[in-house]
Scaffold this motif. Structure first.
Motif, PDB file in Angstrom:
ATOM      1  N   VAL A  22      13.689 -46.281  -4.461  1.00 30.20           N
ATOM      2  CA  VAL A  22      14.248 -45.003  -4.879  1.00 30.20           C
ATOM      3  C   VAL A  22      13.422 -43.934  -4.194  1.00 30.20           C
ATOM      4  CG1 VAL A  22      14.730 -43.476  -6.833  1.00 30.20           C
ATOM      5  CG2 VAL A  22      14.886 -45.951  -7.131  1.00 30.20           C
ATOM      6  N   GLY A  23      14.084 -42.988  -3.573  1.00 30.46           N
ATOM      7  CA  GLY A  23      13.347 -41.944  -2.873  1.00 30.46           C
ATOM      8  C   GLY A  23      13.807 -40.558  -3.243  1.00 30.46           C
ATOM      9  N   SER A  24      12.915 -39.607  -3.006  1.00 35.06           N
ATOM     10  CA  SER A  24      13.296 -38.201  -3.172  1.00 35.06           C
ATOM     11  C   SER A  24      13.046 -37.483  -1.863  1.00 35.06           C
ATOM     12  CB  SER A  24      12.505 -37.547  -4.304  1.00 35.06           C
ATOM     13  OG  SER A  24      11.151 -37.398  -3.934  1.00 35.06           O
ATOM     14  N   ASP A  25      13.922 -36.605  -1.545  1.00 37.65           N
ATOM     15  CA  ASP A  25      13.856 -35.844  -0.308  1.00 37.65           C
ATOM     16  C   ASP A  25      12.654 -34.901  -0.339  1.00 37.65           C
ATOM     17  OD1 ASP A  25      14.314 -33.970   1.774  1.00 37.65           O
ATOM     18  OD2 ASP A  25      16.456 -34.335   1.636  1.00 37.65           O
ATOM     19  N   ALA A  26      12.007 -34.731   0.797  1.00 36.62           N
ATOM     20  CA  ALA A  26      10.848 -33.848   0.900  1.00 36.62           C
ATOM     21  C   ALA A  26      11.195 -32.407   0.568  1.00 36.62           C
ATOM     22  CB  ALA A  26      10.247 -33.942   2.297  1.00 36.62           C
ATOM     23  N   LEU A  28      12.673 -31.386  -1.928  1.00 36.71           N
ATOM     24  CA  LEU A  28      12.585 -31.193  -3.373  1.00 36.71           C
ATOM     25  C   LEU A  28      11.150 -30.967  -3.842  1.00 36.71           C
ATOM     26  CD1 LEU A  28      15.059 -33.992  -4.506  1.00 36.71           C
ATOM     27  CD2 LEU A  28      15.519 -31.554  -4.207  1.00 36.71           C
ATOM     28  N   ASP A  29      10.167 -31.222  -2.992  1.00 35.20           N
ATOM     29  CA  ASP A  29       8.757 -31.089  -3.342  1.00 35.20           C
ATOM     30  C   ASP A  29       8.214 -29.771  -2.798  1.00 35.20           C
ATOM     31  OD1 ASP A  29       6.201 -32.800  -4.216  1.00 35.20           O
ATOM     32  OD2 ASP A  29       5.689 -31.657  -2.413  1.00 35.20           O
ATOM     33  N   PRO A  30       7.465 -29.012  -3.613  1.00 33.88           N
ATOM     34  CA  PRO A  30       6.940 -27.741  -3.120  1.00 33.88           C
ATOM     35  C   PRO A  30       6.011 -27.894  -1.911  1.00 33.88           C
ATOM     36  CG  PRO A  30       6.322 -28.105  -5.427  1.00 33.88           C
ATOM     37  CD  PRO A  30       7.130 -29.275  -4.985  1.00 33.88           C
ATOM     38  N   ASP A  31       5.370 -29.050  -1.771  1.00 39.81           N
ATOM     39  CA  ASP A  31       4.471 -29.296  -0.639  1.00 39.81           C
ATOM     40  C   ASP A  31       5.173 -29.997   0.519  1.00 39.81           C
ATOM     41  OD1 ASP A  31       2.250 -28.146  -1.932  1.00 39.81           O
ATOM     42  OD2 ASP A  31       1.914 -30.001  -3.046  1.00 39.81           O
TER      43      ASP A  31
END
Length: 73
Positions: A22-26, A28-31
């Motif tokens: 399971v991954g989250s797109d970069a 979506l991350d503040p950094d």
């Protein structure tokens, strides 16, 4: 690009199959960092070897174990 491929090869070379990822797109991350959660079954020894090996990959910033009951689908 290619990070998941390197991680998959790391598991394959150690005889461990990934049950799911399971991954989250970069974006979506503040950094600007992406997160990949891996589900797999392995002995404690293999798990430690995988953790150490993944930690040494230059594209991996951190490796953290999460108890299965703490992971939300």
């Amino acid at each position: 690009p290619g990070t998941l491929e390197i991680i998959g090869a790391t598991f394959a070379h150690r005889g461990v199959s990934l049950a799911s990822t399971v991954g989250s797109d970069a974006t979506l991350d503040p950094d600007g960092r992406a997160t990949i959660t891996l589900h797999f079954h392995a002995s404690e020894r293999r798990k430690e070897i995988l953790r150490a090996t993944l930690s040494r990959l230059n594209r991996v910033l951190s490796v953290e174990e999460v108890a299965p009951e703490m992971v939300q689908a």
